[in-house]
Design a protein around this motif. Structure first.
Motif, PDB file in Angstrom:
ATOM      1  N   LEU A 165      42.273  42.473  25.675  1.00  0.00           N
ATOM      2  CA  LEU A 165      42.827  43.777  25.316  1.00  0.00           C
ATOM      3  C   LEU A 165      43.390  43.860  23.911  1.00  0.00           C
ATOM      4  N   LYS A 166      43.430  42.725  23.184  1.00  0.00           N
ATOM      5  CA  LYS A 166      43.974  42.716  21.824  1.00  0.00           C
ATOM      6  C   LYS A 166      45.388  43.299  21.791  1.00  0.00           C
ATOM      7  N   THR A 167      46.143  43.060  22.850  1.00  0.00           N
ATOM      8  CA  THR A 167      47.474  43.647  22.986  1.00  0.00           C
ATOM      9  C   THR A 167      48.545  42.630  22.610  1.00  0.00           C
ATOM     10  N   ASP A 168      49.543  43.081  21.865  1.00  0.00           N
ATOM     11  CA  ASP A 168      50.655  42.214  21.495  1.00  0.00           C
ATOM     12  C   ASP A 168      51.687  42.162  22.630  1.00  0.00           C
ATOM     13  N   GLY A 169      52.491  41.114  22.615  1.00  0.00           N
ATOM     14  CA  GLY A 169      53.603  41.024  23.551  1.00  0.00           C
ATOM     15  C   GLY A 169      53.210  40.741  24.985  1.00  0.00           C
ATOM     16  N   LEU A 170      52.139  39.966  25.178  1.00  0.00           N
ATOM     17  CA  LEU A 170      51.707  39.652  26.538  1.00  0.00           C
ATOM     18  C   LEU A 170      52.528  38.489  27.077  1.00  0.00           C
ATOM     19  N   THR A 171      53.711  38.815  27.581  1.00  0.00           N
ATOM     20  CA  THR A 171      54.653  37.779  28.012  1.00  0.00           C
ATOM     21  C   THR A 171      54.153  37.009  29.219  1.00  0.00           C
ATOM     22  N   CYS A 172      53.164  37.556  29.939  1.00  0.00           N
ATOM     23  CA  CYS A 172      52.690  36.861  31.138  1.00  0.00           C
ATOM     24  C   CYS A 172      52.015  35.548  30.791  1.00  0.00           C
ATOM     25  N   LEU A 173      51.614  35.327  29.544  1.00  0.00           N
ATOM     26  CA  LEU A 173      50.950  34.090  29.152  1.00  0.00           C
ATOM     27  C   LEU A 173      51.837  33.206  28.271  1.00  0.00           C
ATOM     28  N   THR A 174      53.098  33.595  28.106  1.00  0.00           N
ATOM     29  CA  THR A 174      54.003  32.802  27.285  1.00  0.00           C
ATOM     30  C   THR A 174      54.169  31.398  27.864  1.00  0.00           C
ATOM     31  N   GLY A 175      53.896  30.398  27.032  1.00  0.00           N
ATOM     32  CA  GLY A 175      54.059  29.010  27.439  1.00  0.00           C
ATOM     33  C   GLY A 175      52.962  28.483  28.343  1.00  0.00           C
ATOM     34  N   ILE A 176      51.905  29.245  28.564  1.00  0.00           N
ATOM     35  CA  ILE A 176      50.799  28.828  29.427  1.00  0.00           C
ATOM     36  C   ILE A 176      49.583  28.505  28.578  1.00  0.00           C
ATOM     37  N   ASP A 177      49.014  27.313  28.778  1.00  0.00           N
ATOM     38  CA  ASP A 177      47.822  26.910  28.011  1.00  0.00           C
ATOM     39  C   ASP A 177      46.532  27.358  28.667  1.00  0.00           C
ATOM     40  N   THR A 178      46.468  27.258  29.994  1.00  0.00           N
ATOM     41  CA  THR A 178      45.251  27.629  30.715  1.00  0.00           C
ATOM     42  C   THR A 178      45.599  28.365  32.005  1.00  0.00           C
ATOM     43  N   ILE A 179      44.650  29.173  32.461  1.00  0.00           N
ATOM     44  CA  ILE A 179      44.738  29.828  33.755  1.00  0.00           C
ATOM     45  C   ILE A 179      43.635  29.235  34.637  1.00  0.00           C
ATOM     46  N   THR A 180      43.992  28.785  35.840  1.00  0.00           N
ATOM     47  CA  THR A 180      43.005  28.241  36.769  1.00  0.00           C
ATOM     48  C   THR A 180      42.491  29.364  37.665  1.00  0.00           C
ATOM     49  N   CYS A 181      41.193  29.618  37.574  1.00  0.00           N
ATOM     50  CA  CYS A 181      40.573  30.703  38.333  1.00  0.00           C
ATOM     51  C   CYS A 181      39.294  30.205  38.999  1.00  0.00           C
ATOM     52  N   SER A 182      38.995  30.729  40.149  1.00  0.00           N
ATOM     53  CA  SER A 182      37.677  30.566  40.742  1.00  0.00           C
ATOM     54  C   SER A 182      36.918  31.874  40.555  1.00  0.00           C
ATOM     55  N   TYR A 183      35.605  31.772  40.521  1.00  0.00           N
ATOM     56  CA  TYR A 183      34.773  32.957  40.300  1.00  0.00           C
ATOM     57  C   TYR A 183      33.660  32.974  41.334  1.00  0.00           C
ATOM     58  N   MET A 184      33.475  34.120  41.963  1.00  0.00           N
ATOM     59  CA  MET A 184      32.438  34.245  42.995  1.00  0.00           C
ATOM     60  C   MET A 184      31.789  35.618  42.909  1.00  0.00           C
ATOM     61  N   GLU A 185      30.468  35.646  43.051  1.00  0.00           N
ATOM     62  CA  GLU A 185      29.725  36.896  43.159  1.00  0.00           C
ATOM     63  C   GLU A 185      29.093  36.959  44.539  1.00  0.00           C
ATOM     64  N   LEU A 186      29.294  38.087  45.221  1.00  0.00           N
ATOM     65  CA  LEU A 186      28.698  38.299  46.534  1.00  0.00           C
ATOM     66  C   LEU A 186      27.496  39.216  46.397  1.00  0.00           C
ATOM     67  N   GLY A 187      26.348  38.799  46.941  1.00  0.00           N
ATOM     68  CA  GLY A 187      25.156  39.624  46.915  1.00  0.00           C
ATOM     69  C   GLY A 187      24.340  39.440  45.655  1.00  0.00           C
ATOM     70  N   ASN A 188      23.243  40.169  45.587  1.00  0.00           N
ATOM     71  CA  ASN A 188      22.344  40.120  44.433  1.00  0.00           C
ATOM     72  C   ASN A 188      21.785  41.515  44.176  1.00  0.00           C
ATOM     73  N   PRO A 189      22.206  42.201  43.072  1.00  0.00           N
ATOM     74  CA  PRO A 189      23.150  41.731  42.058  1.00  0.00           C
ATOM     75  C   PRO A 189      24.548  41.554  42.640  1.00  0.00           C
ATOM     76  N   GLY A 190      25.265  40.584  42.118  1.00  0.00           N
ATOM     77  CA  GLY A 190      26.513  40.166  42.724  1.00  0.00           C
ATOM     78  C   GLY A 190      27.709  41.024  42.382  1.00  0.00           C
ATOM     79  N   ILE A 191      28.614  41.138  43.352  1.00  0.00           N
ATOM     80  CA  ILE A 191      29.910  41.788  43.144  1.00  0.00           C
ATOM     81  C   ILE A 191      30.856  40.718  42.611  1.00  0.00           C
ATOM     82  N   PRO A 192      31.346  40.837  41.377  1.00  0.00           N
ATOM     83  CA  PRO A 192      32.094  39.743  40.744  1.00  0.00           C
ATOM     84  C   PRO A 192      33.577  39.730  41.110  1.00  0.00           C
ATOM     85  N   HIS A 193      34.059  38.542  41.458  1.00  0.00           N
ATOM     86  CA  HIS A 193      35.469  38.386  41.822  1.00  0.00           C
ATOM     87  C   HIS A 193      36.069  37.170  41.139  1.00  0.00           C
TER      88      HIS A 193
END
Length: 299
Positions: free
Chosen positions: A140-168
């Motif tokens: 978002l190119k947004t300043d002041g994103l305090t939710c990521l302050t002091g965090i180096d990485t976010i651990t996420c899983s990614y899954m698509e259901l169906g073809n074409p897949g619904i992304p989650h």
């Protein structure tokens, strides 16, 4: 134009029978955007048009998000459309529904309770590490994103259901149930628009409350906000947690702001072979749309 208004665990939809209405498919997205406006029209998270089946399904379900974009499928919408199909005589208590993402099977359990077999995963990546800087710059190119302050990485899983897949995108948030939703909004928006997800993603935050009991919140693309529930998101969360061995996958209770769904996941080694979702349906209204600002011929 005749319509039904329904919701499944608080995820609400407008439904029309396009076999009868015969609205050109290239106009359905614009119609969805106008009808889903909560101040200017009926208002809903999504819009569904029933059409004639192309193959061996009972009928076809065309799903549109509230911004008018076409979605591959919708889990809570599928349960509602199955009740609509049964009560309008389009199908029996066991039905096959064609969707853009593939065939969905629905079963009537009782008057208001329906069970659907969701599309299977076509893409599955468990516990990816996303650099926080990538989210800050790519999203978002947004300043002041305090939710990521002091965090180096976010651990996420990614899954698509169906073809074409619904992304989650699936993310663990400890203490999610008591976390103010506004504190998650920036992170949800950044993950939704993350460049590593070519189609964008629905962002599903979860926390495990107890054995086989999960709490979930979903930020949906196309709605661009948190919704009361997300069926395919629930299926994806349960599938990822089952693959990780954190839940059994059988009769897993998933609570959301709008209510409760039950997920059943079947695994074969490290693959998901079945995703079933059981939950409520609610008919809110049936009637005729008289919107004087709505001109079907010009949308």
């Amino acid at each position: 134009m005749e319509f039904w208004k329904m919701n499944g665990a608080g995820n609400d939809f407008i439904i029309i029978n396009n076999i009868v209405e015969k609205i050109s498919p290239d106009r359905l997205g614009s119609l969805a955007k106008k009808l889903c406006d909560r101040r200017m029209s009926l208002g809903a998270d999504g819009f569904m048009a029933v059409d004639s089946a192309s193959g061996d399904g009972d009928y076809k379900m065309l799903f549109y998000n509230s911004d008018g974009s076409m979605g591959e499928m919708c889990g809570n919408g599928a349960r509602c459309i199955c009740r609509y199909g049964f009560e309008t005589g389009l199908a029996g208590p066991l039905q096959r529904v064609e969707t853009t993402a593939g065939m969905v099977v629905g079963e009537r359990i009782s008057e208001r309770l329906y069970k659907t077999r969701l599309n299977l995963p076509t893409v599955c990546r468990i516990d990816e590490k996303i650099p926080a800087d990538a989210l800050k710059t790519d999203a978002l190119k947004t300043d002041g994103l305090t939710c990521l302050t002091g965090i180096d990485t976010i651990t996420c899983s990614y899954m698509e259901l169906g073809n074409p897949g619904i992304p989650h995108c699936i993310v663990h948030i400890k203490g999610l149930k008591d976390c103010p939703q506004e504190q998650l909004l920036d992170l949800a928006r950044m993950l939704r628009w993350y460049d590593g997800y070519p189609k964008g993603a629905n962002v599903n935050f979860y926390d495990i409350i107890d054995e086989n009991h999960v709490f979930e919140r979903t930020f949906e693309r196309g709605v661009e906000d948190f919704t009361y529930a997300c069926g395919t998101g629930t299926g994806s969360v349960a599938a990822v947690l089952a693959l990780k061995g954190l839940i059994s996958g059988k009769n897993t209770i998933v609570d959301m702001r709008g209510g409760r769904l039950v997920a059943d996941i079947t695994l074969c080694q490290d693959h998901v072979t079945e995703i079933y979702l059981t939950g409520p349906t609610n008919i809110v209204a049936k009637g005729t749309i008289f919107d004087e600002d709505l001109n079907i011929l010009t949308i």
